[in-house]
Write an enzyme that holds these catalytic residues in place. Sequence first.
Site, PDB file in Angstrom:
ATOM      1  N   GLY A 133      13.964   0.795   9.522  1.00 32.87           N
ATOM      2  CA  GLY A 133      13.540  -0.515  10.040  1.00 32.87           C
ATOM      3  C   GLY A 133      12.300  -1.183   9.339  1.00 32.87           C
ATOM      4  N   ASP A 137       7.426   8.382   3.186  1.00 34.37           N
ATOM      5  CA  ASP A 137       6.214   7.695   2.689  1.00 34.37           C
ATOM      6  C   ASP A 137       5.653   8.863   1.625  1.00 34.37           C
ATOM      7  OD1 ASP A 137       5.963   5.381   4.195  1.00 34.37           O
ATOM      8  OD2 ASP A 137       4.395   6.169   5.393  1.00 34.37           O
ATOM      9  N   ASP A 138       6.320  10.245   1.796  1.00 36.53           N
ATOM     10  CA  ASP A 138       5.856  11.414   1.025  1.00 36.53           C
ATOM     11  C   ASP A 138       6.607  11.328  -0.182  1.00 36.53           C
ATOM     12  OD1 ASP A 138       4.395  12.471   2.546  1.00 36.53           O
ATOM     13  OD2 ASP A 138       5.548  13.700   3.757  1.00 36.53           O
ATOM     14  N   ARG A 195       1.277  -4.508  12.316  1.00 33.93           N
ATOM     15  CA  ARG A 195       0.701  -4.369  10.956  1.00 33.93           C
ATOM     16  C   ARG A 195      -0.636  -4.591  10.769  1.00 33.93           C
ATOM     17  NH1 ARG A 195       3.271  -1.989   5.795  1.00 33.93           N
ATOM     18  NH2 ARG A 195       1.391  -2.318   4.612  1.00 33.93           N
ATOM     19  N   ARG A 229      -3.022  -2.052  12.119  1.00 37.40           N
ATOM     20  CA  ARG A 229      -3.182  -0.728  11.404  1.00 37.40           C
ATOM     21  C   ARG A 229      -4.435  -0.514  10.484  1.00 37.40           C
ATOM     22  NH1 ARG A 229       2.604   1.483   9.206  1.00 37.40           N
ATOM     23  NH2 ARG A 229       3.373   2.386  11.163  1.00 37.40           N
ATOM     24  N   SER A 240       7.659  -0.969  13.111  1.00 41.20           N
ATOM     25  CA  SER A 240       9.022  -1.514  14.020  1.00 41.20           C
ATOM     26  C   SER A 240       8.921  -0.380  15.030  1.00 41.20           C
ATOM     27  CB  SER A 240      10.367  -1.749  13.327  1.00 41.20           C
ATOM     28  OG  SER A 240      10.688  -0.530  12.541  1.00 41.20           O
ATOM     29  N   GLY A 241       8.313   0.797  14.761  1.00 43.70           N
ATOM     30  CA  GLY A 241       8.433   1.872  15.742  1.00 43.70           C
ATOM     31  C   GLY A 241       9.257   3.109  15.467  1.00 43.70           C
ATOM     32  N   LYS A 242       9.686   3.186  14.074  1.00 46.15           N
ATOM     33  CA  LYS A 242      10.457   4.259  13.849  1.00 46.15           C
ATOM     34  C   LYS A 242       9.948   5.515  13.706  1.00 46.15           C
ATOM     35  CE  LYS A 242       9.922   2.561   9.121  1.00 46.15           C
ATOM     36  NZ  LYS A 242       8.793   1.655   9.780  1.00 46.15           N
TER      37      LYS A 242
END
Length: 211
Positions: free
Chosen positions: A11, A37-38, A160, A163, A15-17
């Site tokens: 998502g 992200d890795d 976002r 963050r 979005s909370g995933k």
Amino acid sequence: MAAPLIIGLSGASSSGKTTVANALGTIFPDSSIIHEDDFYLPDNQIPYNEEIHEYDWDCPGAINFENLTEVVKKLKLDEAFDRQKYMHLETTNISNQIDKHFCVSPDIHNKLRTLAQETFFDRKVYLIDGFLMFGSKQLVDLMDIKLFFRTDYETLKRRRQARKYNVDAGVWTDPPGYFTKCVWPQYYHYHKGIFCDGDDEHKDKKYRWCS
């Protein structure tokens, strides 16, 4: 032992995933989380957005999807893999004030853990978490369960912009225009093919790969 269960969570950014993936990781008895992200490419290979004069970390070109797909294939076959070979293990730590508002009562959490232990006691569970994964048919086809998180534009933008990213140089936040010019357009464009009518403005959409 049964074959590993692959659960994909995707998502838009914020979005909370990842929050849900982390929560599920405390419920399934034998689970591991793999973060998209890795699989970022090295910094010097990240695409540059000429319009806002910033590197675009939220486009498909910033992710090594070939390596991510290969790793998920190995997980599905329960094969070991060399993390240093496939993964760019420099994931940025995120200080996200949204996560602290997500909670499950201890009673419900314990019930879910008990149910998961009874159901998946002999099965590994891999939670694959990433913001662009479902635009890749190769990845979608490898996943046994797909959870797609949808949130409206204004909510995503607010989350976002709240963050803060802890990087080597200090704390980094999105520069002006980054969400509008990078985050949302990339999410919207890359996922248009998922919805039957190519739009994500209504809540009753069906997904092409679910129809």
